[in-house]
Design an enzyme around this catalytic site. Structure first.
Site, PDB file in Angstrom:
ATOM      1  N   LYS A 136       0.853  -1.192   0.000  1.00 37.37           N
ATOM      2  CA  LYS A 136       0.000   0.000   0.000  1.00 37.37           C
ATOM      3  C   LYS A 136       0.886   1.238   0.000  1.00 37.37           C
ATOM      4  CE  LYS A 136      -4.387   0.844   2.352  1.00 37.37           C
ATOM      5  NZ  LYS A 136      -5.023   0.778   3.675  1.00 37.37           N
TER       6      LYS A 136
HETATM    7  C1  E4P Z   1      -8.466   1.602   3.652  1.00 39.79           C
HETATM    8  O1  E4P Z   1      -7.621   0.908   3.145  1.00 39.79           O
HETATM    9  C2  E4P Z   1      -8.308   2.293   4.927  1.00 39.79           C
HETATM   10  O2  E4P Z   1      -7.597   1.436   5.783  1.00 39.79           O
HETATM   11  C3  E4P Z   1      -9.608   2.613   5.622  1.00 39.79           C
HETATM   12  O3  E4P Z   1     -10.721   2.264   4.842  1.00 39.79           O
HETATM   13  C4  E4P Z   1      -9.658   3.944   6.245  1.00 39.79           C
HETATM   14  O4  E4P Z   1     -10.897   4.135   6.866  1.00 39.79           O
HETATM   15  P1  E4P Z   1     -11.190   5.322   7.906  1.00 39.79           P
HETATM   16  O5  E4P Z   1     -11.326   6.588   7.141  1.00 39.79           O
HETATM   17  O6  E4P Z   1     -12.478   4.914   8.547  1.00 39.79           O
HETATM   18  O7  E4P Z   1     -10.033   5.334   8.857  1.00 39.79           O
END
Ligand code: E4P
Length: 217
Positions: free
Chosen positions: A83
């Protein structure tokens, strides 16, 4: 639409993987901090539980650092998806790592142009953050729609739209209606998808009536 679960809690992932409905997992540094365990161990354990893509985020912000960390993470298991943040350095690293055959999830996407760049950089997934846009008083789902339109305009763009920052069951439904390829969903929301009061009521009635028949199957 594929379902990924958005957590670094290995016990929760094991529980959900047992349903056979889990297609992958996403983690991020905040989720790893919440889990309070060694990052690489967590990723190794998740990859052994779920055969689909498991996103593991780099901490470096420069190209060289992202490549080094990305290669380290990719060595943990075949299904690791590195990522990377949606920056020029991240896009450069995306091009290099996907060129080496590593899956990449370009994260923190908040505009259609960013998603276009991620696709041009060869990202396997792009993660538009719906909830965080909603938090700003914007309509996060519009971004999913815009990206879907753009990607569908060009056959050469094969990046999958991974709807992220999902906060409600309605987000999941809307993302599916628009045609997001994947939704990454917190465990509680994933579990809530099955719930409907009329299903519970229906079961109750059927069970009461079945009892009256005095039969066994
Ligand atoms: C996605 O890969 C992220 O980890 C996640 O969806 C972030 O979500 P949040 O905005 O609720 O922290």
């Amino acid at each position: 639409m594929k379902f990924f679960v958005d957590t670094a809690d290995v016990a929760e992932i094991a529980d959900l993987a047992a349903t056979g409905l889990l297609d992958g997992v996403t983690t991020n540094p905040s989720l790893v901090a919440k889990a309070g365990r060694d990052f690489k161990t967590i990723i190794r354990e998740i990859c052994a539980l779920v055969p689909g893509p498991v996103s593991a985020e780099v901490a470096a912000l420069d190209y060289e650092g992202m490549i080094t960390e990305g290669r380290t993470l990719a060595k943990i298991a075949k299904n690791v998806t590195v990522k990377l943040p949606l920056t020029w350095e991240g896009l450069k690293a995306c091009k290099t790592l996907t060129g080496e055959g590593t899956m990449v999830n370009v994260t923190l996407c908040f505009s259609a142009n960013q998603a276009l760049l991620a696709a041009k950089a060869g990202a396997t997934f792009v993660s538009p953050f719906i909830g965080r846009l909603d938090d700003q008083g914007l309509e996060g789902m519009e971004l999913i729609s815009e990206i879907r339109t753009i990607y569908d305009n060009y056959e050469t763009l094969s990046t999958q739209i991974l709807a992220a920052s999902i906060r409600t069951v309605n987000h999941v439904k809307q993302a599916a209606m628009i045609g997001a390829d994947v939704s990454t969903v917190p465990p509680a929301i994933l579990k809530a998808l099955v719930k409907h009061p009329l299903t519970d009521k229906g079961i109750e009635t059927f069970m009461a009536d079945w009892k009256k028949t005095g039969q066994k199957i």
